[in-house]
Design a protein around this motif. Structure first.
Motif, PDB file in Angstrom:
ATOM      1  N   PHE A 121      44.395 -65.886  10.825  1.00 18.05           N
ATOM      2  CA  PHE A 121      45.238 -66.408  11.881  1.00 18.05           C
ATOM      3  C   PHE A 121      46.669 -65.909  11.680  1.00 18.05           C
ATOM      4  O   PHE A 121      47.528 -66.612  11.162  1.00 18.05           O
ATOM      5  CB  PHE A 121      45.197 -67.942  11.890  1.00 18.05           C
ATOM      6  CG  PHE A 121      43.796 -68.453  11.931  1.00 18.05           C
ATOM      7  CD1 PHE A 121      43.220 -69.026  10.818  1.00 18.05           C
ATOM      8  CD2 PHE A 121      43.045 -68.310  13.074  1.00 18.05           C
ATOM      9  CE1 PHE A 121      41.924 -69.474  10.851  1.00 18.05           C
ATOM     10  CE2 PHE A 121      41.752 -68.762  13.109  1.00 18.05           C
ATOM     11  CZ  PHE A 121      41.182 -69.342  11.995  1.00 18.05           C
TER      12      PHE A 121
ATOM     13  N   HIS B 183      41.130 -73.894  22.053  1.00 13.63           N
ATOM     14  CA  HIS B 183      41.293 -73.027  20.882  1.00 13.63           C
ATOM     15  C   HIS B 183      40.855 -73.822  19.663  1.00 13.63           C
ATOM     16  O   HIS B 183      41.322 -74.940  19.431  1.00 13.63           O
ATOM     17  CB  HIS B 183      42.732 -72.557  20.708  1.00 13.63           C
ATOM     18  CG  HIS B 183      42.902 -71.659  19.512  1.00 13.63           C
ATOM     19  ND1 HIS B 183      42.438 -70.364  19.491  1.00 13.63           N
ATOM     20  CD2 HIS B 183      43.440 -71.883  18.289  1.00 13.63           C
ATOM     21  CE1 HIS B 183      42.697 -69.819  18.316  1.00 13.63           C
ATOM     22  NE2 HIS B 183      43.307 -70.713  17.571  1.00 13.63           N
TER      23      HIS B 183
ATOM     24  N   ARG C 284      39.756 -73.450  15.383  1.00 21.87           N
ATOM     25  CA  ARG C 284      39.784 -72.617  14.185  1.00 21.87           C
ATOM     26  C   ARG C 284      39.430 -73.475  12.979  1.00 21.87           C
ATOM     27  O   ARG C 284      39.460 -74.716  13.032  1.00 21.87           O
ATOM     28  CB  ARG C 284      41.153 -71.993  13.977  1.00 21.87           C
ATOM     29  CG  ARG C 284      42.295 -72.999  13.855  1.00 21.87           C
ATOM     30  CD  ARG C 284      43.361 -72.559  12.881  1.00 21.87           C
ATOM     31  NE  ARG C 284      42.863 -72.573  11.519  1.00 21.87           N
ATOM     32  CZ  ARG C 284      43.520 -72.072  10.471  1.00 21.87           C
ATOM     33  NH1 ARG C 284      44.695 -71.514  10.639  1.00 21.87           N
ATOM     34  NH2 ARG C 284      43.009 -72.133   9.255  1.00 21.87           N
TER      35      ARG C 284
ATOM     36  N   ASN D 289      36.987 -69.015  10.667  1.00 20.26           N
ATOM     37  CA  ASN D 289      36.545 -68.663  12.011  1.00 20.26           C
ATOM     38  C   ASN D 289      37.547 -69.163  13.033  1.00 20.26           C
ATOM     39  O   ASN D 289      38.332 -70.077  12.774  1.00 20.26           O
ATOM     40  CB  ASN D 289      35.170 -69.272  12.297  1.00 20.26           C
ATOM     41  CG  ASN D 289      35.186 -70.781  12.213  1.00 20.26           C
ATOM     42  OD1 ASN D 289      35.458 -71.471  13.197  1.00 20.26           O
ATOM     43  ND2 ASN D 289      34.914 -71.329  11.018  1.00 20.26           N
ATOM     44  N   GLN D 290      37.514 -68.555  14.219  1.00 18.14           N
ATOM     45  CA  GLN D 290      38.333 -69.024  15.327  1.00 18.14           C
ATOM     46  C   GLN D 290      37.715 -68.570  16.642  1.00 18.14           C
ATOM     47  O   GLN D 290      36.989 -67.577  16.698  1.00 18.14           O
ATOM     48  CB  GLN D 290      39.766 -68.520  15.215  1.00 18.14           C
ATOM     49  CG  GLN D 290      39.945 -67.034  15.444  1.00 18.14           C
ATOM     50  CD  GLN D 290      41.418 -66.651  15.554  1.00 18.14           C
ATOM     51  OE1 GLN D 290      42.292 -67.502  15.632  1.00 18.14           O
ATOM     52  NE2 GLN D 290      41.679 -65.362  15.563  1.00 18.14           N
ATOM     53  N   ARG D 291      38.004 -69.324  17.701  1.00 21.12           N
ATOM     54  CA  ARG D 291      37.527 -68.980  19.043  1.00 21.12           C
ATOM     55  C   ARG D 291      38.478 -69.555  20.081  1.00 21.12           C
ATOM     56  O   ARG D 291      39.097 -70.605  19.871  1.00 21.12           O
ATOM     57  CB  ARG D 291      36.114 -69.494  19.277  1.00 21.12           C
ATOM     58  CG  ARG D 291      35.915 -70.960  19.010  1.00 21.12           C
ATOM     59  CD  ARG D 291      34.438 -71.346  19.029  1.00 21.12           C
ATOM     60  NE  ARG D 291      34.203 -72.648  18.460  1.00 21.12           N
ATOM     61  CZ  ARG D 291      34.275 -73.803  19.123  1.00 21.12           C
ATOM     62  NH1 ARG D 291      34.547 -73.776  20.441  1.00 21.12           N
ATOM     63  NH2 ARG D 291      34.059 -74.951  18.539  1.00 21.12           N
TER      64      ARG D 291
ATOM     65  N   GLY E  38      34.756 -64.444  13.117  1.00 20.29           N
ATOM     66  CA  GLY E  38      34.670 -65.263  11.926  1.00 20.29           C
ATOM     67  C   GLY E  38      33.943 -64.565  10.802  1.00 20.29           C
ATOM     68  O   GLY E  38      33.216 -63.587  11.013  1.00 20.29           O
TER      69      GLY E  38
END
Length: 680
Positions: free
Chosen positions: A8, A211, A213, A223-225, A253
């Protein structure tokens, strides 16, 4: 490879994340509803006119308030509230998990369950496995309703509608500004927002953003989306309405992979040293147009068209030939679809007719024996697969008498397709033009209100499956018939008293003409499986301040015919013998509530021979909820503190045998969640 520090960065990440931030800023826009007296008609979507027919079938449904109360970060967390439904969680970042329903274990990660969003299919014809779908492209807070059609009872979908259909419907009316924020153990953060805005006397805008994470409980599991959805709808007059919708999703991720069984027993949240920089990346984009026209006398015409573009790549290390090796799979997918629905209603009946066409193209690449995501050998597969589907369907729901209300449905599907090599391949799977396949699926149901407190139902329905993966493109599959599934179900819904409500279903499903591989490129129809089970929902309110909910499902799936006689009578792998969720809520004060959940999952076979079993387990969650004072200026403000897996119990969220080794995906350890929900 991603890591917890580089995952991030301080600079903006993907375009989707910047758009999500912009969507949150729109929450400050003033709502125009107070100044508008007129009410805009909603633009309906495919399947919305069929709700009257649900009474004849088992269709557990969750509304927007129940979804908000669940305080989810992922839609699939709802499935434990559906009797007989279960998620075998692979704990692989960005990879869809396996959803169990009606004795099938291959939903989501495979093609046993159909899934739609506002009537449009989310299933991917050739992504990893036929019918794969990823519900993380949906923001939980944007949902108006989630309905699970249990068994192949719906006419809305064909090929993947075996165990049932997950029907997701977004909010398309009203004015609102809702926010949900959550922070949890292991660096988990989740922010969601949903906005319904009246633009002028004829237009509305609906936005949703998320959002999420996290760093993960295990090493190398960051991970993030990010997801953004938008819908603009406009009333043109004369009974004509249009809506334009779009959706963006980006995710990435790392994944620590599976653990060997012995290592899991010693270190349940560890990482096998042989797993090398596994993970995934995904981008998803879709655009759709809906047109409604009122023909008069409760007759309506819906036309829609949509397109989807998606790319997805995953790296996965697993046992292979006595060692561990990493593989890479890439999918570049494009979809174009269109359809017409004509629906009408009279005093005693509702009906719908539909026609739709879909073309899906997937560029597929597969490499093995990678070294830290670096390819060391030519592609095993490098090809483009196309699948075309033209379908017609209809349903009539007829209120002849309270004791006899039948629902009659029929769907006809026709499939064509092609397979083309895009470059050199070392694999031996055939790749030719697909022979045309057609199938007609009837659906028959009846509900009977024998008393104002008791309604009975019974149904018979049929579903089907095409040959899996690239088998459908083999010359040796030209004479194959679809694998057919036929379900019989009886059920009842009973309000026993003001305090007790029950829904019970018993089902039996037989599959025939299963498809087996005789030799490379040669297939035949041979094999049968029998599934049967029971599902129960119960709601009991022994006092005004106390509510108990119990969802229970028992399933038995056995092979009844197979070329390998040793498998006859064996259980289908990855299907729990039972699942049970008991939820309790105590409103101990007007502003305070205590809630808890006890989830039991029965043991399940891990392999086809039933030589390895995953043990039963249970998990306890406990939470405290506080309604914020109105003086803070927040509407419906709620603060939640939740402890998941209260006892920190180690369990296997899924188990498998790969390359002769028993592997475990470890379940999540104890985690603390702090959540805030409010409206502006």
């Amino acid at each position: 490879m991603l890591n917890s520090t580089a995952l991030f960065p301080s600079r903006p990440h993907p375009t989707a994340a910047r758009l999500v931030a912009a969507a949150f800023l729109t929450l400050g826009l003033p709502l125009a509803a107070a100044a508008q007296e007129s009410v805009l008609a909603t633009v309906t979507v495919k399947g919305q006119a069929l709700q009257a027919g649900r009474a004849a079938y088992s269709v557990p449904t969750l509304g927007s308030e129940e979804i908000k109360q669940a305080a989810l970060s992922e839609v699939e967390a709802l499935w434990r509230q559906v009797p007989g439904m279960h998620v075998n969680d692979y704990q692989l970042s960005g990879v869809a998990n396996s959803v169990v329903l009606r004795g099938f274990s291959g939903g989501g990660h495979g093609g046993d369950i159909a899934a739609t969003l506002d009537g449009i299919s989310l299933n991917e014809a050739m992504s990893h496995a036929d019918g794969y779908f990823d519900l993380n492209v949906v923001v939980p807070l944007e949902l108006e309703e989630v309905a699970v059609h249990q068994g192949p009872v719906s006419v809305l979908q064909g090929n993947f509608n075996r165990a049932g259909l997950i029907e997701l419907r977004t909010r398309r009316s009203g004015e609102y500004r809702d926010v949900a924020l959550q922070a949890a153990s292991h660096g988990a953060l989740d922010a969601q927002a949903a906005l319904g805005l009246r633009i002028d006397a004829a237009s509305q805008l609906f936005l949703a953003a998320q959002h999420a994470r996290g760093d993960g409980a295990r090493p190398d599991s960051g991970n993030q989306r990010s997801t953004l959805s938008a819908r603009w709808q406009h009333q043109l007059g004369g009974g004509l309405r249009i809506a334009l919708s779009g959706r963006l999703h980006a995710a990435e991720g790392d994944s620590p992979g599976y653990l060997g069984y012995a290592q899991w027993l010693a270190d349940p949240q560890g990482k096998d040293a042989r797993v090398q920089s596994d993970g995934s990346q995904k981008h998803f984009r879709t655009l759709r147009l809906d047109i409604n026209y009122d023909l008069g006398q409760d007759t309506h015409l819906l036309a829609y068209a949509y397109g989807t573009s998606q790319d997805f790549v995953r790296w996965f290390t697993r046992p292979k030939a006595g060692s561990w090796a990493q593989r890479e799979e890439r999918y570049d997918r494009s979809v174009a679809g269109t359809g017409l629905n004509l629906s009408g209603a009279t005093r005693s009946a509702q009906w719908t007719l539909g026609l739709e066409a879909l073309r899906e193209s997937t560029d597929y690449g597969y490499w093995d024996d990678l070294q830290g995501r670096r390819r060391s050998a030519p592609a095993i597969n490098n090809r483009e697969a196309t699948l075309n589907n033209v379908a017609a369907f209809g349903q009539l729901d007829w209120k002849l008498h309270p004791l006899f209300t039948p629902s009659l449905g029929l769907r006809h599907d026709r499939f064509t397709g092609d397979c083309t090599r895009l470059g050199a391949e070392t694999g031996s799977e055939t790749c030719t033009r697909m022979q045309r396949v057609a199938h007609t699926s009837p659906k028959l149901g009846v509900s009977s209100r024998v008393h104002e407190l008791l309604t009975l139902r019974a149904s018979w329905s049929e579903g089907f499956a095409l040959p899996g993966n690239f088998a459908k493109y083999a010359l040796g599959a030209a004479q194959l018939d679809p694998n057919v599934f036929r379900q019989t179900e009886v059920g009842l819904q009973w309000r026993a008293s003001r305090q007790l409500w029950l829904d019970l279903a018993l089902y039996r499903m037989a599959s025939s003409q299963e498809i087996r591989n005789l030799a490379p490129g040669i297939y035949e129809n041979f094999g049968q499986t029998r599934r049967r089970g029971a599902e129960l929902q119960a709601v009991w309110t022994p006092a005004r301040s106390v509510e108990l909910r119990w969802n229970y499902g028992r399933a038995q799936s056995r092979v009844t015919q197979n070329a390998n006689a040793a498998l006859v009578g064996r259980q289908v792998a990855a299907v729990p013998s039972y699942t049970s969720t008991l939820q309790a809520r105590w409103q101990m004060h007007p502003d305070w509530a205590l809630q808890g959940a006890l989830r039991h999952v029965g043991r399940m076979a891990v392999d086809a021979a039933n030589s390895v079993w995953s043990p039963a387990y249970h998990v306890v969650d406990l939470g405290l909820q506080y309604r914020l004072p109105a003086a803070l200026g927040l509407q419906d403000g709620t603060l939640r503190l939740t402890v998941r897996n209260l006892a920190d119990k180690p369990y296997a969220s899924s188990m498998s045998v790969i390359g002769g080794e028993r592997l475990v995906a470890p379940g999540a350890p104890r985690s603390l969640l702090l959540g805030l929900q409010f409206s502006l």
